[in-house]
Enzyme design. Sequence first.
Site, PDB file in Angstrom:
ATOM      1  N   SER A 121       0.840  -1.198   0.000  1.00  0.00           N
ATOM      2  CA  SER A 121       0.000   0.000   0.000  1.00  0.00           C
ATOM      3  C   SER A 121       0.885   1.261   0.000  1.00  0.00           C
ATOM      4  O   SER A 121       2.051   1.216   0.422  1.00  0.00           O
ATOM      5  CB  SER A 121      -0.898  -0.011   1.231  1.00  0.00           C
ATOM      6  OG  SER A 121      -0.100  -0.064   2.389  1.00  0.00           O
ATOM      7  N   CYS A 166      -3.541  -4.681  -8.090  1.00  0.00           N
ATOM      8  CA  CYS A 166      -3.115  -3.278  -8.195  1.00  0.00           C
ATOM      9  C   CYS A 166      -3.420  -2.725  -9.574  1.00  0.00           C
ATOM     10  O   CYS A 166      -3.378  -1.528  -9.788  1.00  0.00           O
ATOM     11  CB  CYS A 166      -1.638  -3.159  -7.901  1.00  0.00           C
ATOM     12  SG  CYS A 166      -0.660  -4.028  -9.121  1.00  0.00           S
ATOM     13  N   GLU A 178      -8.319   4.071  -2.497  1.00  0.00           N
ATOM     14  CA  GLU A 178      -8.212   2.718  -3.048  1.00  0.00           C
ATOM     15  C   GLU A 178      -9.062   1.782  -2.188  1.00  0.00           C
ATOM     16  O   GLU A 178      -8.866   1.702  -0.981  1.00  0.00           O
ATOM     17  CB  GLU A 178      -6.747   2.255  -3.012  1.00  0.00           C
ATOM     18  CG  GLU A 178      -6.568   0.847  -3.532  1.00  0.00           C
ATOM     19  CD  GLU A 178      -5.120   0.350  -3.480  1.00  0.00           C
ATOM     20  OE1 GLU A 178      -4.446   0.559  -2.447  1.00  0.00           O
ATOM     21  OE2 GLU A 178      -4.679  -0.260  -4.463  1.00  0.00           O
TER      22      GLU A 178
END
Length: 497
Positions: free
Chosen positions: A227, A282, A382
Amino acid sequence: MTNHITHWIDGKLWTGKAARTGEVYNPATGKLSGTVDFASTADMDEAVAVAKRAGAEWAATSLSKRVTTMFAFREILNARKEELAAIITAEHGKVLSDALGEVMRGQEVVEFACGIPHLLKGGYSESVSTGVDVYSIRQPLGVVGIISPFNFPAMVPMWFFPIAIAAGNSVIVKPSEKDPSAQNFIAQMWKDAGLPDGVFNVVHGDKEAVDRILTHPDIKAVSFVGSTPIAKYIYETGTAHGKRIQALGGAKNHMVVLPDADLDLAADSAVNAGFGSAGERCMAISALVAVGPIADDLISKIEDRMGKIVTGDGTRGTDMGPLVTGVHRDKVKGYIDTGVAEGAKVVVDGRDVVPDSDGEGYFIGPTLFDNVTKDMTIYKEEIFGPVLSVVRADTYEEALKLINDHPYGNGTAIFTNDGGAARRFQNEVEVGMIGINVPIPVPMAYFSFGGWKASLFGDTHAHGTEGVHFFTRGKVVTSRWLDPSHGGLNLGFPTNG
Ligand code: NAD
């Protein structure tokens, strides 16, 4: 009966006693499947000492022998890929076909690294000055660290270690504590391939293990994927300790659909890229920007396709598996609640999905929001789950501005039949990886993978020639073999002559 997952150091499982451990679950059933040892600083030091010793010998091993080991590893990986995929599914939850796809994308990097002799070739200039030749060589760094996320427990470390090892380094992999077993399986394959003990090591753990990797003086470079807040921390701490760092972070990938696009292709792509691996990629598409009057048509095509997705246990031939943990499932559910509260229109709601599974797995079904705006939390952050947000835009320029204003810049895609528009997009968009009528533009192993802005800290992307550069240091040699008339003293700065 649960597994005990421990470190792999010096070609064997560690026999020490860990002071701390973590729990590993099967996300499809919610059942505890194992405990994983967490390394202390001293445990990490033990692994680094082993890697340093083994790495020195490995670096001195001929390129031909290193390449033979790489080819042997490739063959074993290829032969055992289904077993590895099953290990991934059992701890991550992604469906088996997706887990197999992950292994195969990692294998591509192994195949790329089999060509390391060509990749390490330097340059040679003869007679740059009278009797003087200059040549460049690239040498390994020593011990390198790889810290990986939960979402690709096999592939992400494979973006790095094949090249690092082929180039003559030794490696410490610190896998995600949520799905640690894949790397232990890979370690055994390296041993079977004939890699000397201590060149590939797996050390499990959490922040304590990571912090020791970042500060240990014998670790020369670190590849991190995870992250964005942690990536930033890794970059800042690692560089402050003199290390070479590449830290790949989070993402919010936009897919722009222009009015002239093939809407069936766009709908298929949005669903595949939005909900594959339950959105835990991702490179997943999480924001779909529908430009002009096509939005209603496109949404209805996406909704139709979503109705066919079977959510459930990834070992049963379903389309979409669970989220990785109960905590993460609750976090994604919280984002959906927030989206509703902030005024987005929920077109398909995955919160009440009835999965094809036994037990208490961590499921959320595919979720579609319409009328999402740029100030909403579900757009800004996200989510990392099966949630696709449609943002409506009137023009190409408005769509482009959305992407360029967003802090993340990992991947993006444009769907159009207009070559000029696509060409303009690839030039103007501030994102590292771009798909043109391709939704998840993950570069092949011989190109490099990496985002821009808050999606990558450091200068170097993963694999391809940038990967080779990252795991080696350049030297330039200027050499003269004296003949008897060497020219005498000259204290001036060397110039051509
Ligand atoms: P994460 O950041 O929580 O964990 C990644 C690694 O960092 C793990 O090994 C973990 O043990 C370690 N870690 C966690 N907290 C730490 C701390 N406080 N200090 C030191 N180390 C710590 O990420 P995750 O949840 O495992 O993975 C999902 C994230 O990874 C998403 O944000 C996703 O976008 C990102 N990701 C990015 C890419 C890319 O290529 N850019 C690829 C895959 C995943």
